[in-house]
Design a protein around this motif. Sequence first.
Motif: not given
Length: 160
Positions: A38-39, A44-45, A147-151, A154-158
Amino acid sequence: MLSVLRHASRARSLHPVSIARTTVGRAPVTPFIRTLITKRYTEAHELIAFDDATKLGTVYITDYAQSSLGDVVFVELAKVGETVEQGDNIGAVESVKAASDIYAPVSGTVKEINEELNSQPGLLNKSPENDGWLCKIELSDPSQVESLMTEEKYVEHCKS
């Protein structure tokens, strides 16, 4: 051929003793263990790839992070055996542009660090999400990964 393999995998799951006896033709079939990797990403990247079979999470910085940093010239990492809590500082990365702290995406014990980064810090630029891994953490609470972001998130976050 596929039906033989399907039959062999069913036989193994039903009869553990038959694992050593399962063959295809004359060649023995080696049993395999299915694991789930699971990624997940942090704000904080950092990226963690969690292997549910070993309970180890491999920590990386993301490609986005390395491209923002520029050429990495120095990497400092936590010590093997150190216990960390989610959000703790576990190292730092220095580049020609800036320095940035690395934070533990999960809680656990540092089991291994990437020693190659001592002599080749540029691995973080060349292969940040593969050869440029930072450390491996044995998770004390595997549910933290969820609890962490899915890919996608994360893309949306960036982009924001």
